[in-house]
Design a protein around this motif. Structure first.
Motif, PDB file in Angstrom:
ATOM      1  N   ARG A  88       0.837  -1.215   0.000  1.00  0.00           N
ATOM      2  CA  ARG A  88       0.000   0.000   0.000  1.00  0.00           C
ATOM      3  C   ARG A  88       0.864   1.254   0.000  1.00  0.00           C
ATOM      4  NH1 ARG A  88      -4.403  -2.700   3.817  1.00  0.00           N
ATOM      5  NH2 ARG A  88      -5.782  -3.446   2.172  1.00  0.00           N
ATOM      6  N   LYS A  89       1.903   1.242   0.853  1.00  0.00           N
ATOM      7  CA  LYS A  89       2.794   2.405   0.916  1.00  0.00           C
ATOM      8  C   LYS A  89       3.436   2.670  -0.434  1.00  0.00           C
ATOM      9  CE  LYS A  89       4.225   2.281   5.658  1.00  0.00           C
ATOM     10  NZ  LYS A  89       5.167   1.559   6.485  1.00  0.00           N
ATOM     11  N   ASN A  90       3.727   1.598  -1.161  1.00  0.00           N
ATOM     12  CA  ASN A  90       4.393   1.743  -2.462  1.00  0.00           C
ATOM     13  C   ASN A  90       3.401   1.786  -3.623  1.00  0.00           C
ATOM     14  OD1 ASN A  90       7.515   1.543  -2.080  1.00  0.00           O
ATOM     15  ND2 ASN A  90       6.564   0.181  -0.587  1.00  0.00           N
ATOM     16  N   LYS A  91       2.137   1.956  -3.265  1.00  0.00           N
ATOM     17  CA  LYS A  91       1.061   2.121  -4.262  1.00  0.00           C
ATOM     18  C   LYS A  91       1.028   0.986  -5.264  1.00  0.00           C
ATOM     19  CE  LYS A  91       0.658   7.130  -3.877  1.00  0.00           C
ATOM     20  NZ  LYS A  91       1.391   7.269  -2.646  1.00  0.00           N
ATOM     21  N   ARG A  92       1.194  -0.226  -4.769  1.00  0.00           N
ATOM     22  CA  ARG A  92       1.119  -1.393  -5.652  1.00  0.00           C
ATOM     23  C   ARG A  92      -0.182  -2.150  -5.385  1.00  0.00           C
ATOM     24  NH1 ARG A  92       6.863  -4.100  -4.792  1.00  0.00           N
ATOM     25  NH2 ARG A  92       5.815  -5.887  -5.710  1.00  0.00           N
ATOM     26  N   ILE A  93      -0.586  -2.945  -6.388  1.00  0.00           N
ATOM     27  CA  ILE A  93      -1.874  -3.642  -6.269  1.00  0.00           C
ATOM     28  C   ILE A  93      -1.846  -4.620  -5.086  1.00  0.00           C
ATOM     29  CG2 ILE A  93      -3.461  -5.210  -7.494  1.00  0.00           C
ATOM     30  CD1 ILE A  93      -1.983  -4.111 -10.082  1.00  0.00           C
ATOM     31  N   VAL A  94      -2.900  -4.602  -4.289  1.00  0.00           N
ATOM     32  CA  VAL A  94      -2.989  -5.520  -3.149  1.00  0.00           C
ATOM     33  C   VAL A  94      -4.228  -6.396  -3.327  1.00  0.00           C
ATOM     34  CG1 VAL A  94      -3.165  -5.719  -0.648  1.00  0.00           C
ATOM     35  CG2 VAL A  94      -1.988  -3.765  -1.651  1.00  0.00           C
ATOM     36  N   ASN A  95      -3.993  -7.703  -3.492  1.00  0.00           N
ATOM     37  CA  ASN A  95      -5.131  -8.609  -3.556  1.00  0.00           C
ATOM     38  C   ASN A  95      -5.200  -9.351  -2.224  1.00  0.00           C
ATOM     39  OD1 ASN A  95      -6.960 -10.626  -3.986  1.00  0.00           O
ATOM     40  ND2 ASN A  95      -6.401 -10.901  -6.129  1.00  0.00           N
ATOM     41  N   VAL A  96      -5.988  -8.794  -1.317  1.00  0.00           N
ATOM     42  CA  VAL A  96      -5.997  -9.296   0.060  1.00  0.00           C
ATOM     43  C   VAL A  96      -6.455 -10.760   0.118  1.00  0.00           C
ATOM     44  CG1 VAL A  96      -6.954  -8.941   2.370  1.00  0.00           C
ATOM     45  CG2 VAL A  96      -6.314  -6.987   0.969  1.00  0.00           C
ATOM     46  N   GLU A  97      -7.411 -11.100  -0.735  1.00  0.00           N
ATOM     47  CA  GLU A  97      -7.920 -12.487  -0.709  1.00  0.00           C
ATOM     48  C   GLU A  97      -6.821 -13.481  -1.061  1.00  0.00           C
ATOM     49  OE1 GLU A  97     -11.379 -13.131  -3.000  1.00  0.00           O
ATOM     50  OE2 GLU A  97     -12.581 -11.762  -1.777  1.00  0.00           O
ATOM     51  N   ASP A  98      -6.083 -13.145  -2.110  1.00  0.00           N
ATOM     52  CA  ASP A  98      -4.971 -14.023  -2.517  1.00  0.00           C
ATOM     53  C   ASP A  98      -3.962 -14.167  -1.369  1.00  0.00           C
ATOM     54  OD1 ASP A  98      -5.704 -14.795  -4.961  1.00  0.00           O
ATOM     55  OD2 ASP A  98      -4.243 -13.599  -6.094  1.00  0.00           O
ATOM     56  N   ILE A  99      -3.655 -13.044  -0.750  1.00  0.00           N
ATOM     57  CA  ILE A  99      -2.664 -13.058   0.328  1.00  0.00           C
ATOM     58  C   ILE A  99      -3.159 -13.915   1.492  1.00  0.00           C
ATOM     59  CG2 ILE A  99      -1.493 -11.603   2.058  1.00  0.00           C
ATOM     60  CD1 ILE A  99      -1.341  -9.465  -0.218  1.00  0.00           C
ATOM     61  N   GLU A 100      -4.455 -13.822   1.775  1.00  0.00           N
ATOM     62  CA  GLU A 100      -5.007 -14.663   2.857  1.00  0.00           C
ATOM     63  C   GLU A 100      -4.904 -16.132   2.503  1.00  0.00           C
ATOM     64  OE1 GLU A 100      -8.799 -13.545   4.286  1.00  0.00           O
ATOM     65  OE2 GLU A 100      -8.008 -11.763   5.271  1.00  0.00           O
ATOM     66  N   ARG A 101      -5.161 -16.428   1.227  1.00  0.00           N
ATOM     67  CA  ARG A 101      -5.064 -17.845   0.810  1.00  0.00           C
ATOM     68  C   ARG A 101      -3.623 -18.335   0.901  1.00  0.00           C
ATOM     69  NH1 ARG A 101      -9.189 -16.895  -3.158  1.00  0.00           N
ATOM     70  NH2 ARG A 101      -7.644 -16.572  -4.779  1.00  0.00           N
ATOM     71  N   TYR A 102      -2.654 -17.476   0.480  1.00  0.00           N
ATOM     72  CA  TYR A 102      -1.227 -17.852   0.582  1.00  0.00           C
ATOM     73  C   TYR A 102      -0.899 -18.157   2.042  1.00  0.00           C
ATOM     74  CZ  TYR A 102      -0.152 -15.470  -3.912  1.00  0.00           C
ATOM     75  OH  TYR A 102      -0.088 -15.069  -5.197  1.00  0.00           O
ATOM     76  N   THR A 103      -1.387 -17.244   2.936  1.00  0.00           N
ATOM     77  CA  THR A 103      -1.019 -17.359   4.352  1.00  0.00           C
ATOM     78  C   THR A 103      -1.529 -18.659   4.942  1.00  0.00           C
ATOM     79  OG1 THR A 103      -1.301 -14.974   4.383  1.00  0.00           O
ATOM     80  CG2 THR A 103      -0.993 -16.033   6.512  1.00  0.00           C
ATOM     81  N   ASP A 104      -2.777 -18.994   4.597  1.00  0.00           N
ATOM     82  CA  ASP A 104      -3.340 -20.251   5.114  1.00  0.00           C
ATOM     83  C   ASP A 104      -2.596 -21.456   4.553  1.00  0.00           C
ATOM     84  OD1 ASP A 104      -5.152 -18.820   6.486  1.00  0.00           O
ATOM     85  OD2 ASP A 104      -6.780 -19.068   5.036  1.00  0.00           O
ATOM     86  N   ALA A 105      -2.262 -21.384   3.246  1.00  0.00           N
ATOM     87  CA  ALA A 105      -1.657 -22.538   2.576  1.00  0.00           C
ATOM     88  C   ALA A 105      -0.244 -22.824   3.075  1.00  0.00           C
ATOM     89  CB  ALA A 105      -1.639 -22.310   1.068  1.00  0.00           C
ATOM     90  N   ILE A 106       0.497 -21.767   3.415  1.00  0.00           N
ATOM     91  CA  ILE A 106       1.917 -21.947   3.750  1.00  0.00           C
ATOM     92  C   ILE A 106       2.120 -22.199   5.251  1.00  0.00           C
ATOM     93  CG2 ILE A 106       2.615 -19.554   4.239  1.00  0.00           C
ATOM     94  CD1 ILE A 106       4.934 -20.081   2.228  1.00  0.00           C
ATOM     95  N   ASP A 107       1.089 -21.964   6.061  1.00  0.00           N
ATOM     96  CA  ASP A 107       1.225 -22.102   7.514  1.00  0.00           C
ATOM     97  C   ASP A 107       1.522 -23.554   7.916  1.00  0.00           C
ATOM     98  OD1 ASP A 107       1.039 -22.075  10.206  1.00  0.00           O
ATOM     99  OD2 ASP A 107      -1.037 -21.369  10.314  1.00  0.00           O
ATOM    100  N   PRO A 108       2.660 -23.804   8.580  1.00  0.00           N
ATOM    101  CA  PRO A 108       3.010 -25.176   8.970  1.00  0.00           C
ATOM    102  C   PRO A 108       1.943 -25.830   9.842  1.00  0.00           C
ATOM    103  CG  PRO A 108       4.808 -23.662   9.448  1.00  0.00           C
ATOM    104  CD  PRO A 108       3.660 -22.830   9.010  1.00  0.00           C
ATOM    105  N   ALA A 109       1.131 -25.014  10.523  1.00  0.00           N
ATOM    106  CA  ALA A 109       0.112 -25.579  11.416  1.00  0.00           C
ATOM    107  C   ALA A 109      -0.893 -26.424  10.640  1.00  0.00           C
ATOM    108  CB  ALA A 109      -0.603 -24.455  12.151  1.00  0.00           C
ATOM    109  N   SER A 110      -0.986 -26.192   9.314  1.00  0.00           N
ATOM    110  CA  SER A 110      -1.996 -26.921   8.526  1.00  0.00           C
ATOM    111  C   SER A 110      -1.432 -28.184   7.884  1.00  0.00           C
ATOM    112  CB  SER A 110      -2.542 -25.987   7.441  1.00  0.00           C
ATOM    113  OG  SER A 110      -1.516 -25.728   6.491  1.00  0.00           O
ATOM    114  N   MET A 111      -0.222 -28.568   8.241  1.00  0.00           N
ATOM    115  CA  MET A 111       0.418 -29.713   7.556  1.00  0.00           C
ATOM    116  C   MET A 111       0.541 -30.960   8.422  1.00  0.00           C
ATOM    117  SD  MET A 111       3.149 -27.417   5.682  1.00  0.00           S
ATOM    118  CE  MET A 111       2.514 -26.058   4.740  1.00  0.00           C
ATOM    119  N   GLU A 112       0.358 -32.105   7.777  1.00  0.00           N
ATOM    120  CA  GLU A 112       0.463 -33.384   8.482  1.00  0.00           C
ATOM    121  C   GLU A 112       1.898 -33.893   8.401  1.00  0.00           C
ATOM    122  OE1 GLU A 112      -1.963 -34.851  10.083  1.00  0.00           O
ATOM    123  OE2 GLU A 112      -3.456 -33.349   9.519  1.00  0.00           O
TER     124      GLU A 112
END
Lengths: 175, 421
Positions: A88-112
């Motif tokens: 946001r500070k650098n005036k670049r596109i922010v796709n919050v939904e995508d970022i939320e999906r990345y965060t959930d997908a990469i979180d070690p807590a979700s892995m077996e």
């Protein structure tokens, strides 16, 4: 690192043993850098923001409640927010939904554990073996494409394509 | 959407012996320390009393005072260990050689400050090696030093590309060049001899060396005059890459680029700690790296600087169940009977392998000629990859669990002839 060990470290840090935080930085730095690099599409910015996220986590550690979330989940959320602020500070596109999906997908807590173990074995079986080497360098040693390119005396584009091919092989075997 | 789940799994699959980026950790920790010091070590003093020199240190914990005292002593005495400021002083400890299960000389080496790449701690001297056990320490020290320099160079000189997405982007990438000896050093240039540590004969090379070039020795910046003809050096060059988008793209998703790799420029010359011969790549290749076999941790498997050819392989990954894992076992063939054979691992355990065919006979008849007539016989080293329950440790490996069988080969120098290990 087990959840119990993580809790012990957090308690030690909160008791004033700042240096204990080093173990958490070592445990999560590669993941956080790659996470931020993916959001920001830039390695250097990714490293800077991952550093920022660790500092923020340290300063706010007393607000973390292990009853509500795993430390990794909390830390990755902080990193995502730091990266969104940067975009946001650098005036670049922010796709919050995508970022939320990345965060959930990469979180070690979700892995077996079984799944992780399988991936570890499959990495050793990648062909040609240089694919395993670049995967280890990037995901395990935390090296940038640029650093790996220097080791292999090639370009960052080539390293990117080796990593993509290695991931395709892994995806195929995991499916 | 990017496949972040697979990325996450890959990161979690990291083994604990992979050391993360210490520079990054230190940067984070350095940012935290001041706040910790101010909260925990609040100095209290009578403001009416003049502060003496000793009083300035009274608030510090005892260990900090001891550390300061040691630091001051080292600074004043000019010890060599104090010199290393750009990277840690590379150190190794080599234990006396013993005889390995394969009858070779084996050494354990403890490495420290060799950069972030983990190094194996067990090595075996290959048969016919051009070095003997007494030279291992020097060669391993040289390897450790080169790794530390390589890490430093990347951390110091690597930078992100210039320009924004959609434009041509210029990127300079650092590279540590092979070890060479100096022929001459002048105020404006530096000349490297023909031979390098990989024993390739290159043209004698002269590079511009303006005042901006860094000269480094013992891990610290020194004057150019410290460098003399005959010194073994590594040097860092920056290689310029210009990427131009091949398609009209204005977002971060732009991926296709034309690429141009330009000429290199010299940025740093590092005088090495040891003689040129210790950096010889072939000498390093004389040492086969050993590490614990996955799934059979009591036994050792050849890992780095080792070669093999496949005798048999098939893909069993699709039949891998959640309770199983892929295991490795390696050892010396002690008996061959029809399809089956036995191997003895380095831990002394005997394994019976029920191979799916007479793979040794087939290899010896059809493929041996391509490997300098090396034949798989009693005494050869073989590695078996197989599926087994994580908790089981059977010593008979049935045919239907075998994923691969490899014949271990020994190659003394890159591109050299292969022999049975």
């Amino acid at each position: 690192m087990s959840i119990v060990k993580e809790k012990i470290i957090i308690t030690r840090v909160l008791d004033g043993e700042t240096d204990a935080f080093r173990e958490l930085v070592e445990r999560y730095q590669t993941g956080l850098i790659i996470h931020c690099e993916n959001i920001l599409n830039d390695r250097q910015d990714g490293e800077d923001m991952a550093q920022e996220a660790f500092i923020k986590a340290f300063k706010n550690l007393k607000t973390f409640s292990s009853d509500k979330a795993r430390f990794s989940t909390w830390l990755y959320r902080i990193a995502s927010n730091v990266c969104v602020d940067f975009l946001r500070k650098n005036k670049r596109i922010v796709n919050v939904e995508d970022i939320e999906r990345y965060t959930d997908a990469i979180d070690p807590a979700s892995m077996e554990m079984d799944e992780i173990e399988k991936v570890r074995i499959l990495v050793e079986q990648l062909e040609p073996p240089k694919y395993a080497e670049v995967i280890k360098a990037y995901f395990w040693e935390g090296k940038s494409y640029q650093e790996i390119a220097v080791t292999f005396n090639t370009t960052t584009n080539t390293i990117g394509s080796w990593i993509n091919r290695a991931k395709s092989q892994l995806r195929e075997k995991l499916s | 959407m990017k496949d972040m789940r697979l990325s996450g799994l890959l990161m979690e699959a990291r083994l604990e012996n992979y050391v993360p980026n210490r520079i990054f950790t230190d940067k984070v920790m350095d940012s935290l320390q001041p706040s910790a010091i101010f909260t925990k070590q609040i100095r209290s003093m009578n403001v009416n009393k003049k502060e003496t020199f000793i009083m300035r240190f009274k608030h510090l914990p005892k260990f900090a005072i001891v550390a300061l005292a040691i630091g001051a002593t080292v600074l004043l005495s000019g010890s060599a260990y104090a010199i290393y400021s750009l990277w840690g002083h590379p150190e190794i400890q080599v234990n006396p050689p013993t005889t390995s299960a394969s009858g070779r000389q084996e050494v354990s080496i403890a490495f420290s400050s060799c950069g972030t790449n983990p190094m194996a701690n067990k090595y075996e001297l290959k048969r016919g090696a051009t070095i003997d056990a007494s030279q291992i320490e020097a060669i391993a020290k040289a390897r450790c030093e080169l790794q530390a320099i390589n890490d430093w160079a990347i951390k110091t000189y690597a930078q992100g590309p210039d320009g924004s997405f959609g434009d041509a982007r210029t990127h300079e990438i650092p590279g540590v060049q092979s070890v060479r000896q100096l022929t001459s050093v002048s105020d404006s240039s530096i000349t490297f001899a023909k031979k390098n540590n990989k024993l390739s004969v290159l043209p004698e090379e002269t590079l511009n060396a303006p005042d901006s070039i860094r000269f480094v020795a013992n891990g610290t910046d020194v004057a150019r005059s410290a460098f003399k003809p005959g010194d073994a050096v590594a040097y860092v060059t920056m290689s310029k890459t210009v990427k131009t988008p091949l398609e009209k793209c204005t977002s971060d998703a732009c991926r296709k680029f034309g690429e141009y790799r330009g000429v290199s420029r010299l940025v740093a010359v590092i005088k090495l700690d040891r003689d040129f011969k210790d950096y010889d790549d072939d000498a390093w290749q004389s040492l086969a790296e050993l590490s614990s076999c996955i799934g059979n941790e009591n036994s050792m498997c050849l890992q780095g600087n080792a070669a093999a050819t496949s005798l048999y392989s098939r893909d069993l990954q699709s039949s891998l169940t959640g309770t199983q894992m892929t295991k490795y076992i390696e050892g010396t063939v002690t008996a061959i009977e029809n399809n089956a054979f036995t191997i003895q691992s380095t831990a002394g355990t005997m394994y019976t392998i029920e191979a799916p065919a007479r793979i040794f006979t087939d290899f010896n008849a059809s493929n041996s000629a391509a490997f300098n007539n090396a034949k798989v016989v009693v005494g050869s080293t073989v590695r078996v990859t197989y599926l087994e329950s994580k908790t089981a440790h059977e010593t008979t490996i049935p045919n239907n669990t075998i994923q691969g069988i490899d014949f271990r080969l020994e190659i003394l120098a890159k591109g050299g002839a292969a022999h049975a290990y």
